[in-house]
Design a protein around this motif. Sequence first.
Motif, PDB file in Angstrom:
ATOM      1  N   TYR A  19       0.862  -1.190   0.000  1.00  0.00           N
ATOM      2  CA  TYR A  19       0.000   0.000   0.000  1.00  0.00           C
ATOM      3  C   TYR A  19       0.893   1.233   0.000  1.00  0.00           C
ATOM      4  O   TYR A  19       1.890   1.299   0.744  1.00  0.00           O
ATOM      5  N   TRP A  20       0.555   2.208  -0.845  1.00  0.00           N
ATOM      6  CA  TRP A  20       1.211   3.512  -0.835  1.00  0.00           C
ATOM      7  C   TRP A  20       0.224   4.545  -0.312  1.00  0.00           C
ATOM      8  O   TRP A  20      -0.807   4.807  -0.925  1.00  0.00           O
ATOM      9  N   ALA A  21       0.554   5.130   0.842  1.00  0.00           N
ATOM     10  CA  ALA A  21      -0.282   6.159   1.468  1.00  0.00           C
ATOM     11  C   ALA A  21       0.297   7.527   1.091  1.00  0.00           C
ATOM     12  O   ALA A  21       1.355   7.921   1.593  1.00  0.00           O
ATOM     13  N   LEU A  22      -0.381   8.231   0.213  1.00  0.00           N
ATOM     14  CA  LEU A  22       0.122   9.503  -0.298  1.00  0.00           C
ATOM     15  C   LEU A  22      -0.559  10.695   0.374  1.00  0.00           C
ATOM     16  O   LEU A  22      -1.639  10.565   0.952  1.00  0.00           O
ATOM     17  N   GLY A  23       0.075  11.838   0.260  1.00  0.00           N
ATOM     18  CA  GLY A  23      -0.489  13.109   0.707  1.00  0.00           C
ATOM     19  C   GLY A  23       0.014  14.218  -0.191  1.00  0.00           C
ATOM     20  O   GLY A  23       0.867  14.002  -1.047  1.00  0.00           O
ATOM     21  N   HIS A  24      -0.526  15.404  -0.031  1.00  0.00           N
ATOM     22  CA  HIS A  24      -0.147  16.636  -0.739  1.00  0.00           C
ATOM     23  C   HIS A  24      -1.240  17.104  -1.694  1.00  0.00           C
ATOM     24  O   HIS A  24      -1.483  18.296  -1.815  1.00  0.00           O
ATOM     25  N   ILE A  25      -1.903  16.182  -2.400  1.00  0.00           N
ATOM     26  CA  ILE A  25      -2.975  16.554  -3.328  1.00  0.00           C
ATOM     27  C   ILE A  25      -4.283  16.590  -2.549  1.00  0.00           C
ATOM     28  O   ILE A  25      -4.695  15.591  -1.972  1.00  0.00           O
ATOM     29  N   HIS A  26      -4.950  17.731  -2.539  1.00  0.00           N
ATOM     30  CA  HIS A  26      -6.134  17.903  -1.691  1.00  0.00           C
ATOM     31  C   HIS A  26      -7.417  17.400  -2.340  1.00  0.00           C
ATOM     32  O   HIS A  26      -8.472  18.015  -2.235  1.00  0.00           O
ATOM     33  N   LYS A  27      -7.317  16.292  -3.012  1.00  0.00           N
ATOM     34  CA  LYS A  27      -8.519  15.649  -3.550  1.00  0.00           C
ATOM     35  C   LYS A  27      -8.296  14.142  -3.543  1.00  0.00           C
ATOM     36  O   LYS A  27      -7.165  13.663  -3.634  1.00  0.00           O
ATOM     37  N   ARG A  28      -9.389  13.415  -3.400  1.00  0.00           N
ATOM     38  CA  ARG A  28      -9.289  11.964  -3.411  1.00  0.00           C
ATOM     39  C   ARG A  28      -8.874  11.492  -4.800  1.00  0.00           C
ATOM     40  O   ARG A  28      -9.436  11.909  -5.803  1.00  0.00           O
ATOM     41  N   GLN A  29      -7.908  10.624  -4.821  1.00  0.00           N
ATOM     42  CA  GLN A  29      -7.418  10.129  -6.106  1.00  0.00           C
ATOM     43  C   GLN A  29      -6.726   8.795  -5.897  1.00  0.00           C
ATOM     44  O   GLN A  29      -5.934   8.642  -4.962  1.00  0.00           O
ATOM     45  N   GLN A  30      -7.033   7.813  -6.731  1.00  0.00           N
ATOM     46  CA  GLN A  30      -6.401   6.505  -6.640  1.00  0.00           C
ATOM     47  C   GLN A  30      -5.608   6.284  -7.915  1.00  0.00           C
ATOM     48  O   GLN A  30      -6.179   6.125  -9.003  1.00  0.00           O
ATOM     49  N   LEU A  31      -4.283   6.279  -7.801  1.00  0.00           N
ATOM     50  CA  LEU A  31      -3.426   6.135  -8.972  1.00  0.00           C
ATOM     51  C   LEU A  31      -3.311   4.682  -9.413  1.00  0.00           C
ATOM     52  O   LEU A  31      -2.994   4.401 -10.571  1.00  0.00           O
ATOM     53  N   SER A  32      -3.546   3.764  -8.479  1.00  0.00           N
ATOM     54  CA  SER A  32      -3.489   2.329  -8.787  1.00  0.00           C
ATOM     55  C   SER A  32      -4.378   1.598  -7.794  1.00  0.00           C
ATOM     56  O   SER A  32      -4.472   1.997  -6.630  1.00  0.00           O
ATOM     57  N   ALA A  33      -5.016   0.525  -8.277  1.00  0.00           N
ATOM     58  CA  ALA A  33      -5.863  -0.288  -7.398  1.00  0.00           C
ATOM     59  C   ALA A  33      -5.112  -1.502  -6.863  1.00  0.00           C
ATOM     60  O   ALA A  33      -5.389  -1.978  -5.760  1.00  0.00           O
ATOM     61  N   ASP A  34      -4.158  -2.026  -7.636  1.00  0.00           N
ATOM     62  CA  ASP A  34      -3.437  -3.231  -7.238  1.00  0.00           C
ATOM     63  C   ASP A  34      -1.965  -3.091  -7.626  1.00  0.00           C
ATOM     64  O   ASP A  34      -1.616  -3.293  -8.778  1.00  0.00           O
ATOM     65  N   PRO A  35      -1.110  -2.709  -6.681  1.00  0.00           N
ATOM     66  CA  PRO A  35      -1.436  -2.379  -5.287  1.00  0.00           C
ATOM     67  C   PRO A  35      -2.048  -0.990  -5.180  1.00  0.00           C
ATOM     68  O   PRO A  35      -1.883  -0.165  -6.093  1.00  0.00           O
ATOM     69  N   PRO A  36      -2.719  -0.682  -4.078  1.00  0.00           N
ATOM     70  CA  PRO A  36      -3.332   0.633  -3.932  1.00  0.00           C
ATOM     71  C   PRO A  36      -2.277   1.744  -3.801  1.00  0.00           C
ATOM     72  O   PRO A  36      -1.354   1.635  -2.988  1.00  0.00           O
ATOM     73  N   ILE A  37      -2.400   2.760  -4.631  1.00  0.00           N
ATOM     74  CA  ILE A  37      -1.606   3.991  -4.512  1.00  0.00           C
ATOM     75  C   ILE A  37      -2.627   5.107  -4.382  1.00  0.00           C
ATOM     76  O   ILE A  37      -3.323   5.435  -5.355  1.00  0.00           O
ATOM     77  N   VAL A  38      -2.751   5.694  -3.181  1.00  0.00           N
ATOM     78  CA  VAL A  38      -3.961   6.438  -2.835  1.00  0.00           C
ATOM     79  C   VAL A  38      -3.664   7.805  -2.221  1.00  0.00           C
ATOM     80  O   VAL A  38      -2.814   7.922  -1.319  1.00  0.00           O
ATOM     81  N   TYR A  39      -4.366   8.824  -2.717  1.00  0.00           N
ATOM     82  CA  TYR A  39      -4.471  10.120  -2.040  1.00  0.00           C
ATOM     83  C   TYR A  39      -5.845  10.172  -1.372  1.00  0.00           C
ATOM     84  O   TYR A  39      -6.869  10.028  -2.056  1.00  0.00           O
ATOM     85  N   PRO A  40      -5.933  10.416  -0.065  1.00  0.00           N
ATOM     86  CA  PRO A  40      -7.254  10.526   0.573  1.00  0.00           C
ATOM     87  C   PRO A  40      -7.858  11.918   0.467  1.00  0.00           C
ATOM     88  O   PRO A  40      -9.025  12.116   0.776  1.00  0.00           O
TER      89      PRO A  40
END
Length: 404
Positions: free
Chosen positions: A192-213
């Motif tokens: 799992y990649w837990a990302l930050g900095h972008i102020h909108k929800r965005q999933q760059l990949s589902a498998d494995p998850p690369i996620v901005y909350p």
Amino acid sequence: MASIRFIHSADLHLGSPFGGMKGLGTEQWKQLQHSTLKAFERLISYTLETHPDFLLIVGDIYDGEDRNLRAQHRFQQGMEQLHDAGIPVFLSHGNHDHLSGGAASFELPPNVHVFQDSVENISLEVSGQTVSIAGFSYGRRHVTESMIEHYPDKEPGIVQIGMLHGSEESDTEHAVYAPFRKEQLLAKNYDYWALGHIHKRQQLSADPPIVYPGNLQGRHRKESGPKGFYDVVLTDGHAELEFIATEAVRFERIAIDCSGVQHMNELFSIIKEQLETQDAEALVCDLELQSLDDSTLLMLEDIPQAELVYAMREALSEQQRFVHISSVQLDKGNLTAELSPFGKQLADRLQDWEAGDWKEALKELYNHPKSGRFLPQLNDGLQSELQMEAVAKIRKMMALEDQR
């Protein structure tokens, strides 16, 4: 493999000053200023109620490098609550609250691990499994070099999570800090990649998850819609993500269907009705009035933007909840009465005007000994507003001429 459950949050921006917000009442302003802390309190309450294995906070805990004192105190209290509940916290500082910034240095409890300015890989045991969490904090405001090469490769038999406050190299919407390419993250084989900095929800990949909350609380009209964090469950390499909303005040752009509207009282009633369908507890909104016929559009175009907004705010003043209108835009897609060739020529001429042309045209008004001192500065924003109102006036005058 047993399930591992954690919370992925980022970009709390505690102590945000909400600069540029105008026209709010005293209580509305207080509610907006408190909104980032309220959203944080909801994160803490949810974490205490559901007791995940750990909590991740991926950068920009505070809005500024000076780290607002009240915000620091509230954050420290929240961490103490999680410590008492036995919930580990892993946090990194981002470009807004980098480690070189000023701080009162509240001591955080031992359940909190703060990443330093070089990549660390911290391990803990969860349900008999080893989980490793890699991350770093910004040592200074501008980290422009890539940090991915410093992240360790995944070791066999462990669950590996990466925390990264940064943006894709190709990102054109945000300041690019700690840049990366998606392929670089995938090559690490993390779970799992837990990302930050972008102020909108965005999933760059589902498998494995690369996620901005996204952030916990929107701070202006460009940060619209529900805001919050993800509740994540990892099982045998599969991830389930549940979004949990936390915003105390929602920023939103709302389309208002104005079909059949002919008079202002009808318009106000329709706006009230359609805003009542919004599920936000508090709302700051930009309205776009759609499906206007020619006569209603021409009527509205002749009203200065500030006057129209003020009148709508007043019409909504009896609302039980916090509802604030920031701006009103008119959708001109249904306009059938186009400008005549002469009118278009006038509008195009105005389009080409530069600052000197506006100053010359308005010279007598600005030089008037009584009125000049009350006029706003003739900047780009005012010039643009004057141009729009002038074109609207031209269209209305020509429409009236056609009716004779």
